[in-house]
Design an enzyme around this catalytic site. Structure first.
Site, short mmCIF file in Angstrom:
data_model
loop_
_atom_site.label_atom_id
_atom_site.label_comp_id
_atom_site.label_asym_id
_atom_site.label_seq_id
_atom_site.Cartn_x
_atom_site.Cartn_y
_atom_site.Cartn_z
N TYR A 103 -9.35 4.64 7.17
CA TYR A 103 -9.76 6.04 8.56
C TYR A 103 -10.77 6.95 8.76
CZ TYR A 103 -5.21 3.50 10.26
OH TYR A 103 -4.39 2.52 10.30
N TYR A 120 3.76 6.52 9.83
CA TYR A 120 2.74 5.58 9.15
C TYR A 120 4.12 3.74 9.18
CZ TYR A 120 -1.54 2.76 8.21
OH TYR A 120 -2.07 1.54 8.55
N PRO A 146 -4.40 0.08 18.64
CA PRO A 146 -4.22 0.67 17.35
C PRO A 146 -3.95 1.06 16.21
CG PRO A 146 -5.97 -1.20 17.96
CD PRO A 146 -5.08 0.28 19.15
N LYS A 196 0.92 0.29 15.04
CA LYS A 196 2.38 0.21 15.67
C LYS A 196 2.73 -1.07 16.44
CE LYS A 196 3.57 3.17 12.79
NZ LYS A 196 3.73 2.75 11.92
N HIS A 230 0.68 -0.65 -0.43
CA HIS A 230 -0.21 -0.40 0.14
C HIS A 230 0.74 1.00 -0.10
CE1 HIS A 230 -3.86 -1.40 1.58
NE2 HIS A 230 -3.56 -2.35 1.03
#
Ligand code: FAS
Ligand code: PHB
Length: 389
Positions: A200, A384, A292, A296, A72
């Protein structure tokens, strides 16, 4: 029985450390409280940082990940004003790999079996002894017998509820914690993922996340009050709530179906310092927990493994015992950076019960900066995809 490194816990951190130590010629024994089937039945993380993918390659465990994992290059964030994408590849030149923790753990077990690793399942009442001497040992019960494992070092890879962290006297360690006033209700379903990449969602009704495990296996989460019980959520109620929180262009076309796993996970930020006590070294969830939201948890376990592997190889192979003193400080620098990012993503994307209108406006302003400012996107992308080891 005797070994150089006793590893408590046969989850991803224990297995990855064992695999890498054995490949370096260092002997290990893994003591796991549960059966292998039980460990492999747990549905957890889904996103691997580049650093973890590289460590799996170093361990010789990356073949299926390369074949089945999905690269991704970015992720989507959805707000009341629509959805936007942060392009990791464009902003920081890196990507992440979507490949489930369950698959990683399965691959590690198979690789450990191929190396002839000693993994004791259903090891009960594991206890650590003389960890501050140069002759530590571990006792455990199996099939009604008590066993003793003498070793040079102990790696506590036994998760948040394990026995390793409490072995460090309470007065010798400090806990840093924030418990969030909500949980994540997660569902796994044999359905086509709602989108190519993760979404998200910050929604007035609460956070939601659309993720996946493969082209035919979807993973979704909705924020729920801590008082909710999974039994009160029918599949239909879950899908209806998820659809309310995802953007219309997604929710109107997404495929739904029966859940094959459904559970509620609490969210907390937690760090225990120090990460070592004598010849005991804490790794992964045994030392720290992140919400979560930033993906991480598993990835921090991997960087701990990297740091401890380097320190143990220096101490055992190069007779440089001083290297072990650097494990905790090195790991904690990266841990606290990930703690901050996971806290930031959680605070940005969730609805807090005591949230004021002012708080809401600050969230919207932060999301607007993330949508419109290159520097904000670079910072988010850098965290990220994973900060350097
Ligand atoms: P683990 O907890 O995975 O493994 C510890 C092992 O030690 C277990 O197998 C346990 O049975 C064993 N053990 C415990 N006590 C023992 C004892 N006394 N003796 C012997 N063995 C013992 N992270 C993400 O990045 N994304 C997510 O979406 C995500 N979702 C999660 C959902 C849930 C419900 C939970 C609990 C965690 C989630 N995490 C997520 C975090 C998770 O992936 C962890 O970071 C990861 O499992 C860490 O791996 P370990 O450190 O190996 O700990
Ligand atoms: C998941 O796919 O389980 C997942 C992905 C990203 C997260 C958390 C969970 O931030």
């Amino acid at each position: 029985m005797r070994t150089q490194v006793a590893i408590i816990g046969g989850g991803p951190s224990g297995l990855l450390l064992s695999q890498l130590l054995m490949k370096a010629g260092i002997s290990t024994v893994v003591l796991e409280r549960k059966s292998r089937d039980y460990v492999l039945s747990r549905i957890r993380a889904g996103v691997l940082e580049q650093g973890m993918a590289d460590l799996l390659r170093e361990a010789g465990v990356a073949e299926r990940m390369e074949r089945e994992g999905h690269v991704h290059d970015g992720t989507n964030l959805s707000t009341a004003h629509g959805m936007f994408r942060v392009n990791f590849k464009e902003r920081v030149g890196k990507s992440v790999i979507v490949y489930g923790q369950t698959e990683v753990t399965q691959d590690l077990y198979e690789a450990q079996d191929a190396l002839g690793a000693t993994i004791v399942h259903e090891a009960d009442n594991v206890a650590l002894h003389d960890v501050t001497t140069d002759k530590p040992y571990v006792t455990y019960e199996k099939d009604g017998q008590t066993h003793r494992l003498d070793c040079d070092y102990i790696a506590g890879c036994d998760g948040f509820h394990g026995v390793s962290r409490p072995t460090i006297p309470a007065e010798k360690r400090q806990e840093f914690e924030r418990v969030y006033p909500f949980g994540w209700l997660g569902i796994l379903s044999r359905t086509k993922p709602a989108a190519e990449e993760l979404i998200y969602a910050n929604h007035p009704r609460g956070f939601a996340l659309a993720s996946m495990r493969s082209d035919t296996l979807s993973r979704y989460y909705v924020q729920v009050p801590l008082t909710d019980k999974v039994e009160q959520w029918s599949d239909q109620a879950f899908w209806d709530e998820l659809r309310r929180r995802l953007p219309d262009e997604v929710s109107q076309t997404m495929e739904t179906g029966p859940s094959i796993e459904k559970s509620i996970a609490p969210l907390r930020s937690f760090v225990n310092e120090p990460m070592q006590w004598g010849r005991l070294f804490l790794v992964g969830d045994a030392a720290h927990i992140v919400p979560p939201t930033g993906a991480k948890g598993l990835n921090l376990a991997a960087s701990d493994v990297h740091y401890l592997l380097e320190a143990l190889k220096a101490a055992i192979l190069d007779k440089d015992a001083g290297a072990l003193d650097q494990y905790g400080p090195r790991a904690l620098t990266r841990i606290w950076a990930a703690m901050r990012f996971s806290w930031w993503m959680t605070t940005l994307m969730h609805r807090f019960p005591d949230q004021t209108d002012f708080d809401q406006k600050i969230q919207e302003a932060e999301l607007h900066q993330l949508e419109t400012m290159e520097s904000a996107q670079i910072t988010m992308a850098r965290n990220y995809v994973g900060l350097p080891y």
